[in-house]
Design a protein around this motif. Structure first.
Motif, mmCIF file in Angstrom:
data_model
loop_
_atom_site.group_PDB
_atom_site.id
_atom_site.type_symbol
_atom_site.label_atom_id
_atom_site.label_comp_id
_atom_site.label_asym_id
_atom_site.label_seq_id
_atom_site.Cartn_x
_atom_site.Cartn_y
_atom_site.Cartn_z
ATOM 1 N N HIS A 14 1.044 -1.017 0.425
ATOM 2 C CA HIS A 14 0.097 -0.109 -0.036
ATOM 3 C C HIS A 14 0.450 1.087 -0.169
ATOM 4 C CE1 HIS A 14 -4.151 -2.439 1.530
ATOM 5 N NE2 HIS A 14 -3.740 -2.599 0.593
ATOM 6 N N PRO A 15 0.597 2.098 -0.422
ATOM 7 C CA PRO A 15 1.122 3.485 -0.779
ATOM 8 C C PRO A 15 1.837 3.878 0.555
ATOM 9 C CG PRO A 15 -0.246 3.517 -2.411
ATOM 10 C CD PRO A 15 -0.662 2.472 -1.584
ATOM 11 N N SER A 16 1.034 4.103 1.427
ATOM 12 C CA SER A 16 0.846 4.733 2.768
ATOM 13 C C SER A 16 1.582 3.799 3.281
ATOM 14 C CB SER A 16 -0.518 5.066 3.837
ATOM 15 O OG SER A 16 -1.517 3.165 3.528
ATOM 16 N N ALA A 17 1.631 2.632 3.518
ATOM 17 C CA ALA A 17 2.821 1.478 4.509
ATOM 18 C C ALA A 17 4.124 1.804 4.411
ATOM 19 C CB ALA A 17 1.996 -0.265 3.942
ATOM 20 N N ALA A 18 4.776 1.981 3.312
ATOM 21 C CA ALA A 18 6.169 2.073 2.995
ATOM 22 C C ALA A 18 6.578 3.518 4.407
ATOM 23 C CB ALA A 18 6.227 2.072 2.294
ATOM 24 N N PHE A 19 5.403 4.582 4.454
ATOM 25 C CA PHE A 19 5.913 5.607 5.025
ATOM 26 C C PHE A 19 5.409 5.806 6.673
ATOM 27 C CE2 PHE A 19 5.338 9.848 7.159
ATOM 28 C CZ PHE A 19 6.497 10.575 6.966
ATOM 29 N N PHE A 20 4.316 4.459 6.723
ATOM 30 C CA PHE A 20 3.963 5.008 8.254
ATOM 31 C C PHE A 20 4.454 3.649 9.386
ATOM 32 C CE2 PHE A 20 1.380 8.572 6.541
ATOM 33 C CZ PHE A 20 2.030 9.441 7.806
ATOM 34 N N SER A 67 7.162 -14.593 27.027
ATOM 35 C CA SER A 67 5.860 -13.499 26.553
ATOM 36 C C SER A 67 5.786 -12.360 26.512
ATOM 37 C CB SER A 67 5.494 -13.239 28.238
ATOM 38 O OG SER A 67 6.126 -12.978 29.375
ATOM 39 N N VAL A 68 5.794 -11.444 25.752
ATOM 40 C CA VAL A 68 6.365 -10.060 25.341
ATOM 41 C C VAL A 68 5.429 -9.303 25.340
ATOM 42 C CG1 VAL A 68 7.689 -8.229 23.540
ATOM 43 C CG2 VAL A 68 8.526 -10.817 24.025
ATOM 44 N N LEU A 69 4.964 -8.233 25.527
ATOM 45 C CA LEU A 69 4.360 -6.752 25.468
ATOM 46 C C LEU A 69 5.007 -6.061 24.716
ATOM 47 C CD1 LEU A 69 1.807 -5.550 25.679
ATOM 48 C CD2 LEU A 69 2.839 -4.737 28.064
ATOM 49 N N GLU A 70 4.239 -4.887 23.594
ATOM 50 C CA GLU A 70 4.887 -4.410 22.655
ATOM 51 C C GLU A 70 3.657 -3.275 22.766
ATOM 52 O OE1 GLU A 70 7.114 -3.398 18.636
ATOM 53 O OE2 GLU A 70 6.444 -5.096 18.950
ATOM 54 N N ILE A 71 4.062 -1.805 22.193
ATOM 55 C CA ILE A 71 3.342 -1.054 21.894
ATOM 56 C C ILE A 71 3.501 -0.656 20.672
ATOM 57 C CG2 ILE A 71 2.870 1.305 22.317
ATOM 58 C CD1 ILE A 71 2.626 1.246 25.443
ATOM 59 N N GLY A 72 2.741 -0.189 19.361
ATOM 60 C CA GLY A 72 3.170 -0.012 18.146
ATOM 61 C C GLY A 72 3.851 -1.001 17.302
ATOM 62 N N GLY A 73 3.146 -1.807 17.424
ATOM 63 C CA GLY A 73 3.992 -3.209 16.982
ATOM 64 C C GLY A 73 3.473 -3.601 15.531
ATOM 65 N N GLY A 74 3.411 -2.645 15.046
ATOM 66 C CA GLY A 74 2.905 -2.312 12.906
ATOM 67 C C GLY A 74 2.373 -3.683 13.098
ATOM 68 N N TYR A 75 2.494 -4.149 12.139
ATOM 69 C CA TYR A 75 2.593 -5.577 11.499
ATOM 70 C C TYR A 75 2.067 -6.924 12.177
ATOM 71 C CZ TYR A 75 6.057 -7.075 8.237
ATOM 72 O OH TYR A 75 7.728 -6.659 8.126
ATOM 73 N N GLY A 76 3.331 -7.080 13.169
ATOM 74 C CA GLY A 76 3.526 -7.951 13.925
ATOM 75 C C GLY A 76 4.800 -8.481 14.124
ATOM 76 N N THR A 77 5.604 -8.301 13.663
ATOM 77 C CA THR A 77 6.839 -8.677 13.008
ATOM 78 C C THR A 77 7.896 -9.040 14.411
ATOM 79 O OG1 THR A 77 7.311 -6.739 11.415
ATOM 80 C CG2 THR A 77 9.666 -7.867 12.136
ATOM 81 N N LEU A 78 7.967 -8.503 15.664
ATOM 82 C CA LEU A 78 8.173 -8.707 16.598
ATOM 83 C C LEU A 78 7.586 -9.970 17.288
ATOM 84 C CD1 LEU A 78 10.078 -8.685 19.309
ATOM 85 C CD2 LEU A 78 8.847 -7.462 20.288
ATOM 86 N N GLY A 79 6.168 -10.302 16.990
ATOM 87 C CA GLY A 79 5.407 -11.804 17.542
ATOM 88 C C GLY A 79 5.719 -12.553 16.762
#
Length: 349
Positions: free
Chosen positions: A50-56, A162-174
């Protein structure tokens, strides 16, 4: 594999009534509408393109030229002679930067602990990925893995489940955690819509719809208890206004490049809520010098900068165990861009 929309409509409706401390700040307000429009127009299946994805929320190596004019340029490049075509593709895709990050990842690898070396990224969501030594990586995954190597170098990660993340994007760390330790781990991502819906979709695609607790299923819960969720779900995606309902003790709290996009009062509030939930360690990657200042509402930028120093200071009862931008993060020659990885540990009384 069946999926839901991750509760996007519910998220957007409920966000209107949420307290301001849990709503998108100026930086994200500037892009929220475009992200929603891209999802509505193109669906989730190829959200990474998506055009918006790469920036945000989907960092990429590709040059702006390739992103903007690829459909016109690539047919021309395909007609070039092999050596010229190969050089042109490196310039356009910047695959040399991806290879450099992978080389740093390999050079800083630490044996034992969380087995991130075995992880390969899913192709769900389409978009840019590179293959090295038979495994697939996006820029997002290489960013996380390099930072995790600093964590592994600094502390024993064998107990992280167990990992808690704020602002995890599309879930890479998960994805990294749940693939590195598939038998007994759980990942909780707290993010604003519409990105929370995107990560719900992605994690469902990778691990199965029944393995992800969605916002639709959790929005009416009075208490969201980590112990009750373990064994039932591999991943949980929440919205920020649900954070006060979250109970339990997480082995690791993480934030990558999103605290820097918020205002200081919002970050301080989040940390006041996650610090008591964090049993051992914090891993962050954020700017040490601050994001661009917005001149007025709606401009891309922040009104007041958040730096890694500010973040560390908010974690009362924790100490800085490691800090690096040169190897595990990223910095430019002038010092105007310093993306610093921090490892914090809970102080022992």
């Amino acid at each position: 594999m069946t999926t839901t929309d991750g509760g996007l409509n519910h998220m957007l409706t409920d966000m209107e009534a949420a307290p301001d401390l849990y709503k998108p700040t100026n930086f994200w307000n500037s892009g929220l509408e475009s992200i929603v429009k891209d999802i509505e127009a193109e669906g989730m299946e190829n959200f990474r393109t998506h055009p918006s994805a790469a920036f945000f929320y989907v960092p990429v190596y590709a040059s702006n030229t390739l992103r903007k004019y690829g459909k016109y340029l690539l047919p021309v490049v395909d007609r070039m002679r092999p050596r010229k075509r190969a050089k042109a593709m490196v310039r356009l895709t910047r695959s040399d930067r991806a290879r450099l990050d992978y080389r740093i990842l390999r050079a800083t690898s630490v044996a034992g602990g969380l087995d991130i070396d075995s992880v390969s990224e899913s192709d769900a969501g389409g978009g840019e990925r590179f293959e090295f030594d038979g495994k697939s990586y996006s820029r997002s995954m290489l960013n996380y893995m390099r930072a995790l190597n600093l964590l592994k170098k600094t502390v024993d990660t064998s107990g992280i489940r167990s990992v808690l993340e704020i602002g995890g994007g599309y879930g890479t760390l998960g994805e990294i955690l749940l693939k590195a330790r598939p038998e007994d781990s759980i990942y909780v991502n707290v993010d604003i819509p519409p990105v929370a819906a995107v990560s719900t979709y992605y994690l469902q695609q990778v691990f199965g719809a029944d393995q992800v607790l969605t916002y639709t299923d959790s929005r009416e819960m009075e208490e969201i208890d980590l112990e009750a969720l373990k064994g039932r779900y591999k991943a949980v995606v929440l919205c920020p206004w649900q954070l006060p309902k979250l109970k339990g003790a997480f082995d690791l709290f993480a934030n990558f490049m999103s605290f820097q996009e918020m205002e200081p009062d919002v970050v301080a509030n989040y940390i006041s809520l996650v610090a008591p939930l964090t049993a051992a360690h914090v891993l962050t990657r954020n700017t040490a010098v601050g994001k661009k200042i917005a001149q007025k509402a709606g401009d891309i930028g922040v009104f007041e900068q958040v730096t890694t120093g500010f973040i560390a200071d908010q974690f009362h009862g924790f100490e800085t165990l490691a800090a690096d931008a040169f190897v595990y993060g990223e910095m430019n020659d002038t010092g105007s861009y310093v993306s610093q990885v921090l490892v914090l540990g809970r102080q022992v009384a």
